[in-house]
Enzyme design. Structure first.
Site, PDB file in Angstrom:
ATOM      1  N   ASP A   1       0.880  -0.974   0.119  1.00 43.21           N
ATOM      2  CA  ASP A   1       0.071  -0.043  -0.033  1.00 43.21           C
ATOM      3  C   ASP A   1       0.942   1.278   0.181  1.00 43.21           C
ATOM      4  OD1 ASP A   1      -1.534   2.111   0.355  1.00 43.21           O
ATOM      5  OD2 ASP A   1      -2.930   1.214   2.174  1.00 43.21           O
TER       6      ASP A   1
ATOM      7  N   LYS B   1      11.038   8.505 -29.639  1.00 47.06           N
ATOM      8  CA  LYS B   1      10.625   8.132 -30.867  1.00 47.06           C
ATOM      9  C   LYS B   1      11.734   8.528 -31.951  1.00 47.06           C
ATOM     10  CE  LYS B   1       5.586   8.819 -30.403  1.00 47.06           C
ATOM     11  NZ  LYS B   1       4.959   7.783 -30.307  1.00 47.06           N
TER      12      LYS B   1
ATOM     13  N   HIS C   1       4.137  16.993 -25.722  1.00 44.11           N
ATOM     14  CA  HIS C   1       4.492  16.308 -26.935  1.00 44.11           C
ATOM     15  C   HIS C   1       4.987  17.292 -28.167  1.00 44.11           C
ATOM     16  CE1 HIS C   1       3.471  12.791 -24.952  1.00 44.11           C
ATOM     17  NE2 HIS C   1       2.438  12.733 -25.178  1.00 44.11           N
TER      18      HIS C   1
ATOM     19  N   LYS D   1      -4.262   8.343 -37.907  1.00 46.63           N
ATOM     20  CA  LYS D   1      -3.221   8.707 -36.973  1.00 46.63           C
ATOM     21  C   LYS D   1      -2.110   9.363 -37.590  1.00 46.63           C
ATOM     22  CE  LYS D   1      -0.446   6.910 -33.133  1.00 46.63           C
ATOM     23  NZ  LYS D   1      -0.795   7.862 -32.215  1.00 46.63           N
TER      24      LYS D   1
HETATM   25  C1  BG6 Z   1      -0.291  10.453 -24.493  1.00 50.83           C
HETATM   26  C2  BG6 Z   1      -1.625  11.115 -24.240  1.00 50.83           C
HETATM   27  O1  BG6 Z   1       0.532  11.239 -23.687  1.00 50.83           O
HETATM   28  O2  BG6 Z   1       0.078  10.233 -25.786  1.00 50.83           O
HETATM   29  C3  BG6 Z   1      -2.864  10.352 -24.957  1.00 50.83           C
HETATM   30  O3  BG6 Z   1      -2.167  11.312 -22.850  1.00 50.83           O
HETATM   31  C4  BG6 Z   1      -2.393  10.076 -26.459  1.00 50.83           C
HETATM   32  O4  BG6 Z   1      -3.875  11.049 -25.214  1.00 50.83           O
HETATM   33  C5  BG6 Z   1      -1.049   9.420 -26.410  1.00 50.83           C
HETATM   34  O5  BG6 Z   1      -3.369   9.258 -26.996  1.00 50.83           O
HETATM   35  C6  BG6 Z   1      -0.397   9.468 -27.762  1.00 50.83           C
HETATM   36  O6  BG6 Z   1       0.860   8.719 -27.933  1.00 50.83           O
HETATM   37  P1  BG6 Z   1       1.212   8.036 -29.249  1.00 50.83           P
HETATM   38  O7  BG6 Z   1       2.661   7.504 -28.952  1.00 50.83           O
HETATM   39  O8  BG6 Z   1       0.309   7.024 -29.427  1.00 50.83           O
HETATM   40  O9  BG6 Z   1       1.373   9.044 -30.303  1.00 50.83           O
END
Ligand code: BG6
Length: 488
Positions: free
Chosen positions: A91, A180, A238, A343
């Site tokens: 915990d 990446k 990001h 994407k």
């Molecule tokens: C995360 C976010 O940091 O990154 C998410 O909280 C998002 O909302 C994700 O979906 C995207 O990451 P990737 O690597 O799939 O582009």
């Protein structure tokens, strides 16, 4: 083959039965095993509050691999990997429970790497619990996941707590985008190629676009997302991180100090967005129902668990100005959204148009060159340019063509690793270059807080956009006002 060894580690994952651990960490660790990148003596200790045994944890890990790796598990590798795993029920709010760690880690022989895959509300307990347990030494590391706060103040509180126990060199703050391959390739592209090094500034570049779109929606985490929103969830970390890699000055070398200090200069140069200019610089939007890749999907307010009054944004587009010599007059347009048609993460560097056109038969206005960096999926780099169409009759005819370097084609023999694999390995190796310094996070928050405050003060409601689109028309208008258009 392994090209760098590191001191064996005890990697302790707090929140080992949680989503992040199951979806990303265990899978990345298995992949590192598969590619022979984990030191033989490294152990992985899962910590969570649920009643579980080490055997049960191994089983959970196996099931996660099965579901996320599409059943393509190499049984031999798995056997080797599973021997590293053990489980400890704790915990995390109870300080005395951390004493149990003494029986499972060995800080004298192995570096203890603590991976906090839990909510930040537990960070204080974990840091103090670890301190009280007596397992820490100067080599111990702590790896922290986002969200590191939801504004400057809360991020400072988290960092203060962690820094009471660990010094800055021991703290590894993760932004998985920095692991990446294509983000790292930005360093190579910019600083190893003279054609780009000498043309990377306001003399030759007109503007830069950074797009991070995801076709997925909220994926069962409506509550978390609704308190956060796309600005804080994606742009604060990001997109701003990608921007710093695109905009920074050449670092003296690849050390953490050199890279961090150049990134900090970029963050300091971001022109603030306030109530005064918020409407012309930003677009805030929320998806409604629509079609994504031929499938009907609900709107944000119709998702499971949704509060139908919510005004949280799921899409943001922003014009960013970087006030320094290199980028004077070169806007960066950033956009990120959920439920986009696909994407797509990419950077488009749009070069300036030529001053005079001698090919009017082909183009009234000669299209400018573009450098397109595809971050994901289909990692690669593309240069869009004009070429003469072969033929001998009539006038010279031009056509837009591209020099296309696809990573999977060009580097067939090399596997492209995911962000987590790279970053976990760097944390085990003790190389902080790809992690965020406290100052970077705080500067990013200062800039983001100003936008968030301006939206609140101006009562800026999100504009609707149908799922399966690249945001509302206002996003198109953001660039159209400056005589530009998004790369589609
Ligand atoms: C995360 C976010 O940091 O990154 C998410 O909280 C998002 O909302 C994700 O979906 C995207 O990451 P990737 O690597 O799939 O582009």
């Amino acid at each position: 083959m392994k090209n760098q060894t590191y001191k064996p580690c005890d990697l302790v994952i707090y929140g080992a039965l949680g989503d992040l651990s199951k979806r990303k960490l265990l899978i990345s660790l298995y992949r590192l095993e598969k590619h022979n990148l984990l030191e033989a003596d490294t152990r992985i200790i899962g910590v969570d509050r649920l009643d579980e045994t080490s055997e049960g944890f191994v089983e959970t890990a196996y099931k996660s691999l099965q579901s996320f790796l599409n059943h393509s598990i190499d049984e031999q590798i798995w056997l080797q990997f599973s021997k590293r795993l053990s489980y400890l029920k704790m915990d995390l709010t109870q300080s005395e429970q951390y004493k149990q760690l003494n029986a499972v880690v060995d800080p004298g022989k192995r570096v203890m790497v603590n991976y906090l895959a839990v909510s930040p509300v537990l960070f204080k307990n974990i840091c103090h619990g670890l301190q009280a347990s007596g397992v820490l030494n100067a080599e111990t590391r702590i790896v922290m996941e986002k969200p590191i706060g939801h504004d400057l103040k809360s991020s400072q509180e988290i960092n203060d707590v962690v820094c009471e126990v660990f010094n800055e060199k021991q703290v590894y703050r993760i932004d998985h985008y920095l692991g990446k391959e294509t983000v790292l390739n930005l360093l190579a592209l910019r600083f190893a190629n003279s054609i780009f090094t000498t043309n990377w500034n306001h003399n030759t570049i007109d503007h830069i676009q950074i797009t991070v779109g995801e076709e997925i929606g909220i994926e069962g985490r409506w509550d978390y997302f609704d308190k956060t929103g796309q600005l804080r969830d994606m742009l604060q970390n990001h997109l701003l991180q990608i921007l710093t890699f695109v905009a920074m000055e050449p670092p003296a070398d690849l050390s953490a100090e050199s890279i961090h200090s150049e990134k900090i200069k970029v963050l300091k140069a971001l022109r603030p967005i306030t109530s005064r200019n918020i409407e012309e610089k930003t677009v805030r939007a929320q998806y409604t129902s629509g079609f994504v890749q031929g499938k009907q999907v609900p709107g944000y307010l119709e998702e499971e668990g949704a509060n139908t009054e919510s005004t949280t944004e799921t899409f943001v587009a922003i014009r960013v100005d970087v006030d320094n010599w290199r980028w004077a007059g070169v806007p960066f347009y950033l956009r990120t959204g959920k439920r986009t048609p696909n994407k797509r993460t990419e950077i488009v560097v749009n070069f300036k148009q030529l001053p005079h056109n001698i090919f009017k038969d082909s183009f009234r206005n000669l299209p400018a060159n573009k450098l397109v960096i595809h971050l994901q999926p289909n990692e690669g780099v593309e240069v869009v340019m004009l070429n003469k169409v072969p033929g001998i009759d009539g006038n010279i005819k031009l056509q837009q063509t591209s020099l296309d370097l696809s990573f999977s084609e060009t580097f067939k023999a090399n596997r492209i690793f995911g962000g987590y694999e790279k970053l976990i390995l760097e944390a085990l190796r003790g190389n902080p270059t790809l992690f965020l310094s406290r100052e970077e996070i705080e500067l990013a928050w200062i800039w983001i807080d100003s936008i968030q405050t301006a939206w609140t003060n101006n009562h800026t409601k999100p504009k609707p956009y149908p799922a399966g689109s690249w945001g509302p028309i206002a996003s198109v208008a953001l660039l159209a006002r400056d005589g530009r258009a998004w790369e589609e």
